[in-house]
Design a protein around this motif. Structure first.
Motif, PDB file in Angstrom:
ATOM      1  N   PRO A  86      -1.123 -23.412   1.793  1.00  0.00           N
ATOM      2  CA  PRO A  86      -0.438 -22.714   0.697  1.00  0.00           C
ATOM      3  C   PRO A  86      -1.310 -22.754  -0.559  1.00  0.00           C
ATOM      4  N   ASN A  87      -1.146 -21.782  -1.436  1.00  0.00           N
ATOM      5  CA  ASN A  87      -1.920 -21.761  -2.683  1.00  0.00           C
ATOM      6  C   ASN A  87      -0.998 -22.047  -3.879  1.00  0.00           C
ATOM      7  N   LEU A  88      -1.561 -21.941  -5.079  1.00  0.00           N
ATOM      8  CA  LEU A  88      -0.789 -22.313  -6.276  1.00  0.00           C
ATOM      9  C   LEU A  88       0.460 -21.450  -6.470  1.00  0.00           C
ATOM     10  N   ALA A  89       0.418 -20.220  -5.952  1.00  0.00           N
ATOM     11  CA  ALA A  89       1.611 -19.357  -6.065  1.00  0.00           C
ATOM     12  C   ALA A  89       2.750 -19.935  -5.227  1.00  0.00           C
ATOM     13  N   HIS A  90       2.440 -20.352  -3.992  1.00  0.00           N
ATOM     14  CA  HIS A  90       3.485 -20.938  -3.135  1.00  0.00           C
ATOM     15  C   HIS A  90       4.062 -22.193  -3.799  1.00  0.00           C
ATOM     16  N   TYR A  91       3.194 -23.037  -4.340  1.00  0.00           N
ATOM     17  CA  TYR A  91       3.694 -24.285  -4.933  1.00  0.00           C
ATOM     18  C   TYR A  91       4.505 -24.021  -6.212  1.00  0.00           C
ATOM     19  N   ALA A  92       4.083 -23.019  -6.991  1.00  0.00           N
ATOM     20  CA  ALA A  92       4.852 -22.693  -8.210  1.00  0.00           C
ATOM     21  C   ALA A  92       6.251 -22.201  -7.829  1.00  0.00           C
ATOM     22  N   LEU A  93       6.357 -21.522  -6.688  1.00  0.00           N
ATOM     23  CA  LEU A  93       7.680 -21.036  -6.250  1.00  0.00           C
ATOM     24  C   LEU A  93       8.571 -22.192  -5.790  1.00  0.00           C
ATOM     25  N   VAL A  94       7.962 -23.255  -5.272  1.00  0.00           N
ATOM     26  CA  VAL A  94       8.739 -24.454  -4.917  1.00  0.00           C
ATOM     27  C   VAL A  94       9.306 -25.052  -6.207  1.00  0.00           C
ATOM     28  N   ASP A  95       8.463 -25.096  -7.230  1.00  0.00           N
ATOM     29  CA  ASP A  95       8.892 -25.622  -8.537  1.00  0.00           C
ATOM     30  C   ASP A  95      10.003 -24.745  -9.129  1.00  0.00           C
ATOM     31  N   LEU A  96       9.808 -23.427  -9.048  1.00  0.00           N
ATOM     32  CA  LEU A  96      10.799 -22.495  -9.617  1.00  0.00           C
ATOM     33  C   LEU A  96      12.167 -22.691  -8.961  1.00  0.00           C
ATOM     34  N   GLU A  97      12.163 -22.895  -7.648  1.00  0.00           N
ATOM     35  CA  GLU A  97      13.423 -23.066  -6.904  1.00  0.00           C
ATOM     36  C   GLU A  97      14.257 -24.218  -7.476  1.00  0.00           C
ATOM     37  N   LYS A  98      13.572 -25.284  -7.905  1.00  0.00           N
ATOM     38  CA  LYS A  98      14.292 -26.477  -8.374  1.00  0.00           C
ATOM     39  C   LYS A  98      14.957 -26.254  -9.733  1.00  0.00           C
ATOM     40  N   ARG A  99      14.569 -25.198 -10.433  1.00  0.00           N
ATOM     41  CA  ARG A  99      15.070 -24.984 -11.784  1.00  0.00           C
ATOM     42  C   ARG A  99      16.388 -24.222 -11.850  1.00  0.00           C
TER      43      ARG A  99
END
Ligand code: OAD
Length: 248
Positions: free
Chosen positions: A78-91
């Motif tokens: 996964p790249n930084l976009a995938h990981y940022a979406l994991v972060d976004l989900e938690k918000r």
């Protein structure tokens, strides 16, 4: 990147957020997109590889192609976009990630509520009765067949001319119509029914944001286009969102 106050404010109070992703999100991981420069459909003909008639005619050829893609995907991260979406989900209280990608990279990154519209290249099923197949696929030993009906095993992805999995598309439509902010990220917005989801969201009052390196048929209807690569824009958005909420 600078983000509009309108977007940051919307996100800071949003309860329901939906993200639709396409091949552009996995581009930075090294997974080729379908259209545009270097796209898979520039080199391969979908009608020879990604439909049921092609499989009935020449299952070995179709499998060879999927085996090649599967191996490629197994070796990428996964790249930084995938990981940022994991972060976004938690918000957000209610968050759904609808994806047209079959590469499993959202799940690998840690996204939880993923709706797979086009299946998953890591899964297999019977081409005849649809029964999931969990055994190993080794093309050297020939294409395995279903234990229940003896049909040939195929990748569990949606081919041209096939219906999308019913539960997934209905859920995707429901959450799109109920969200406050809708992101369309890294998709050419050309393939239905996924292409209609942002319009459904917009028609029900959502704020629609597109993230893409190019313009698409959605661009004019979107409230904002964040132009550029998703693996740069999404991490920047998380940082800006964090700063914005600290200053509230
Ligand atoms: P496409 O290949 O059609 O479009 C990829 C989109 O991503 C384009 O609009 C690019 O401009 C954009 N893009 C490329 N790199 C990007 C980046 N780093 N950041 C942001 N955007 C970027 O892929 P999809 O829209 O996903 O279906 O294609 C939809 C469906 O068509 C696929 O799921 C597949 C294909 O045929 C099936 O196989 C059923």
């Amino acid at each position: 990147m600078e983000f509009s106050n309108r977007l940051l404010k919307r996100l800071s109070v949003a309860y329901n957020v939906v993200v639709l992703t396409g091949a552009g999100v996995s581009a930075a991981s090294g997974v080729p997109t379908f259209r545009g420069e270097g796209g898979l459909w520039k080199k391969f003909r979908p009608q020879e590889l990604a439909n049921f008639e092609a499989f009935s005619r020449n299952p070995e050829l179709v499998w060879e192609w999927y085996d090649w893609r599967r191996k490629l995907i197994k070796n990428v991260r996964p790249n930084l976009a995938h990981y940022a979406l994991v972060d976004l989900e938690k918000r957000f209280h209610d968050f759904f990630l609808i994806t047209q990608n079959v590469d499993n990279l959202h799940q690998k990154a840690g996204s939880q509520k993923v709706i797979e519209l086009h299946g998953n290249i890591m899964r297999n099923k019977c081409a005849n009765c649809g029964e999931p197949y969990t055994g190993e696929i080794s093309l050297k030993g020939g294409i395995p067949s279903c234990k229940k009906c003896n049909g040939l095993i195929r990748p569990d992805v949606v081919w041209f001319g096939e219906m999308l999995p019913k539960h997934e598309i209905l859920k995707a439509q429901e959450v799109s119509m109920g969200c406050e902010v809708f992101f369309s990220i890294g998709t050419s917005s050309l393939v239905e029914p996924a292409a209609s989801l942002p319009f459904m969201a917009k028609g029900n009052g959502a704020y629609v944001v597109e993230i893409n390196t190019d313009t698409t048929p959605l661009t004019d209807a979107a409230d904002e286009l964040l132009a550029g690569p998703a693996d740069k824009i999404l991490p920047d958005l998380i940082i800006s969102l964090e700063k914005y909420s600290q200053n509230l």
